[in-house]
Design an enzyme around this catalytic site. Structure first.
Site, PDB file in Angstrom:
ATOM      1  N   ASP A   1       0.822  -1.101  -0.150  1.00 46.98           N
ATOM      2  CA  ASP A   1      -0.061  -0.095   0.058  1.00 46.98           C
ATOM      3  C   ASP A   1       0.797   1.243  -0.136  1.00 46.98           C
ATOM      4  O   ASP A   1       2.148   1.107   0.226  1.00 46.98           O
ATOM      5  CB  ASP A   1      -1.033  -0.051   1.161  1.00 46.98           C
ATOM      6  CG  ASP A   1      -0.228  -0.456   2.463  1.00 46.98           C
ATOM      7  OD1 ASP A   1       0.958  -0.419   2.479  1.00 46.98           O
ATOM      8  OD2 ASP A   1      -1.060  -0.990   3.397  1.00 46.98           O
TER       9      ASP A   1
ATOM     10  N   ASP B   1      -7.435  -3.065  14.173  1.00 45.25           N
ATOM     11  CA  ASP B   1      -8.707  -3.364  13.816  1.00 45.25           C
ATOM     12  C   ASP B   1      -8.846  -4.487  13.095  1.00 45.25           C
ATOM     13  O   ASP B   1      -9.887  -4.899  12.523  1.00 45.25           O
ATOM     14  CB  ASP B   1      -9.390  -2.132  13.202  1.00 45.25           C
ATOM     15  CG  ASP B   1      -8.692  -1.853  11.828  1.00 45.25           C
ATOM     16  OD1 ASP B   1      -7.596  -2.506  11.555  1.00 45.25           O
ATOM     17  OD2 ASP B   1      -9.151  -0.899  11.267  1.00 45.25           O
TER      18      ASP B   1
ATOM     19  N   HIS C   1      -7.149  -5.075  10.213  1.00 45.30           N
ATOM     20  CA  HIS C   1      -6.837  -4.937   8.842  1.00 45.30           C
ATOM     21  C   HIS C   1      -5.504  -5.698   8.164  1.00 45.30           C
ATOM     22  O   HIS C   1      -4.719  -5.891   8.944  1.00 45.30           O
ATOM     23  CB  HIS C   1      -6.925  -3.592   8.429  1.00 45.30           C
ATOM     24  CG  HIS C   1      -5.699  -2.622   8.786  1.00 45.30           C
ATOM     25  ND1 HIS C   1      -5.998  -1.387   9.318  1.00 45.30           N
ATOM     26  CD2 HIS C   1      -4.571  -3.035   8.941  1.00 45.30           C
ATOM     27  CE1 HIS C   1      -4.669  -0.917   9.786  1.00 45.30           C
ATOM     28  NE2 HIS C   1      -3.900  -1.758   9.621  1.00 45.30           N
TER      29      HIS C   1
ATOM     30  N   GLU D   1      -9.567  -2.098   5.582  1.00 47.70           N
ATOM     31  CA  GLU D   1     -10.243  -1.818   6.918  1.00 47.70           C
ATOM     32  C   GLU D   1     -11.487  -2.597   7.087  1.00 47.70           C
ATOM     33  O   GLU D   1     -11.969  -3.545   5.940  1.00 47.70           O
ATOM     34  CB  GLU D   1     -10.811  -0.437   6.709  1.00 47.70           C
ATOM     35  CG  GLU D   1      -9.536   0.586   6.625  1.00 47.70           C
ATOM     36  CD  GLU D   1      -8.617   0.609   7.845  1.00 47.70           C
ATOM     37  OE1 GLU D   1      -8.647  -0.285   8.576  1.00 47.70           O
ATOM     38  OE2 GLU D   1      -7.919   1.744   7.962  1.00 47.70           O
TER      39      GLU D   1
HETATM   40  P1  PGA Z   1       2.322  -1.595  12.612  1.00 50.05           P
HETATM   41  O1  PGA Z   1       1.191  -1.418  11.461  1.00 50.05           O
HETATM   42  O2  PGA Z   1       3.410  -2.531  12.111  1.00 50.05           O
HETATM   43  O3  PGA Z   1       2.813  -0.197  12.489  1.00 50.05           O
HETATM   44  O4  PGA Z   1       1.677  -1.796  13.762  1.00 50.05           O
HETATM   45  C1  PGA Z   1       0.761  -2.557  10.973  1.00 50.05           C
HETATM   46  C2  PGA Z   1      -0.615  -2.448  10.223  1.00 50.05           C
HETATM   47  O5  PGA Z   1      -1.300  -1.296  10.081  1.00 50.05           O
HETATM   48  O6  PGA Z   1      -0.881  -3.426   8.998  1.00 50.05           O
END
Ligand code: PGA
Length: 264
Positions: free
Chosen positions: A72, A141, A143, A148
């Site tokens: 992404d 959450d 995702h 999301e």
């Molecule tokens: P993070 O993000 O590694 O900074 O916790 C992971 C994500 O949002 O997929």
């Protein structure tokens, strides 16, 4: 789905990096076809990338025949911004390994036609032969990439709107000001990830415990998009004890027993 639980994030990251290296080297031993690798950003993969750099510098792996696609990128953030995923990837991985620049693919969140950018990305992945391996993280959450809650589990690369929760969580990279966090991103879809021949998802720390519980023990559901991995033949969640902290004791024991028996 398998779950690998390690004492801490560091040992889990070393496991993940060595697993990726083993897969790259196994493919290189049987064919001259490139290894197609999906990659993620965020705090979680940093130690895995550090280990990959170490192994590359030690001559245990080469990325010369590896083609990468990141999952992404924010919409509208200049590529040169320190928090763009372009900047992140070069800072934490690409500047330190032997991958040719032309093998690196990251969605362009500043493309004049974002839908065309996403369609071309899917085509490029397909033309490369599809993913051999996808390394991902998990949001608080649940995702996967920026899919999301309530993203279709058959989704493809597209423009997505970030939830307020995700923008608050990511504001730690933007002076703790969620207004600086872009509202939209380009993201591979859930199906783009699950089409990969193998998927490894990293999850560290207590803030990920609820999402891991939902992904592993909850229903196969768009409410927790990582739950899509439940239907994957080669899906592995690699977590530390803290992220495994909300699993039922029986689930925890089962996954430990599977790992001991199968020694993967
Ligand atoms: P993070 O993000 O590694 O900074 O916790 C992971 C994500 O949002 O997929």
């Amino acid at each position: 789905m398998k779950v690998i639980i390690r004492d801490d994030a560091k040992t889990a990251s070393v496991w993940a990096a060595r697993h990726i290296v083993a897969k790259i080297n196994a493919k290189a031993a049987r064919t001259s076809e490139p290894f197609i690798l999906g990659l993620c950003t965020g705090s979680t993969p940093i130690d895995t990338y550090a280990e990959l750099i170490k192994l590359c510098k030690a001559g245990e792996v080469s990325f010369r025949n590896v083609i990468t696609f990141n999952m992404d990128e924010y919409v509208g953030l200049p590529e040169s911004h320190p928090e763009s995923y372009h900047s992140f990837m070069f800072r934490y991985l690409f500047d330190h390994i032997d991958i040719p620049r032309e093998n690196i693919h990251i969605l362009n969140g500043n493309a004049p036609d974002l839908a065309a950018e996403c369609a071309a990305y899917e085509k490029a992945i397909e033309k490369a032969g599809g993913f051999d391996f996808f390394l991902g993280g998990i949001g608080e959450d649940g995702h996967i990439a920026f899919n999301e809650p309530f993203s279709p589990l058959n989704s493809r690369t597209r423009v997505v709107t970030l939830t307020e929760d995700t923008r608050i969580v990511n504001s730690r990279f933007f002076d703790n000001d969620m207004n600086q966090v872009p509202k939209q991103a380009l993201s591979v879809g859930v199906a783009t990830v699950t089409d990969s021949r193998e998927v490894v998802i990293l999850a560290f720390g207590p803030k990920k415990a609820r999402a891991i519980k939902d992904a592993v023990e909850g229903p196969f559901s768009h409410v927790c998009t990582v739950s899509a991995l439940q239907n994957h033949q080669n899906g592995i969640i690699v977590c530390d004890e803290a992220a495994a902290g909300e699993l039922k004791v029986n689930s925890y024991k089962y996954f430990k027993a599977v790992e001991a028996a199968e020694k993967f």
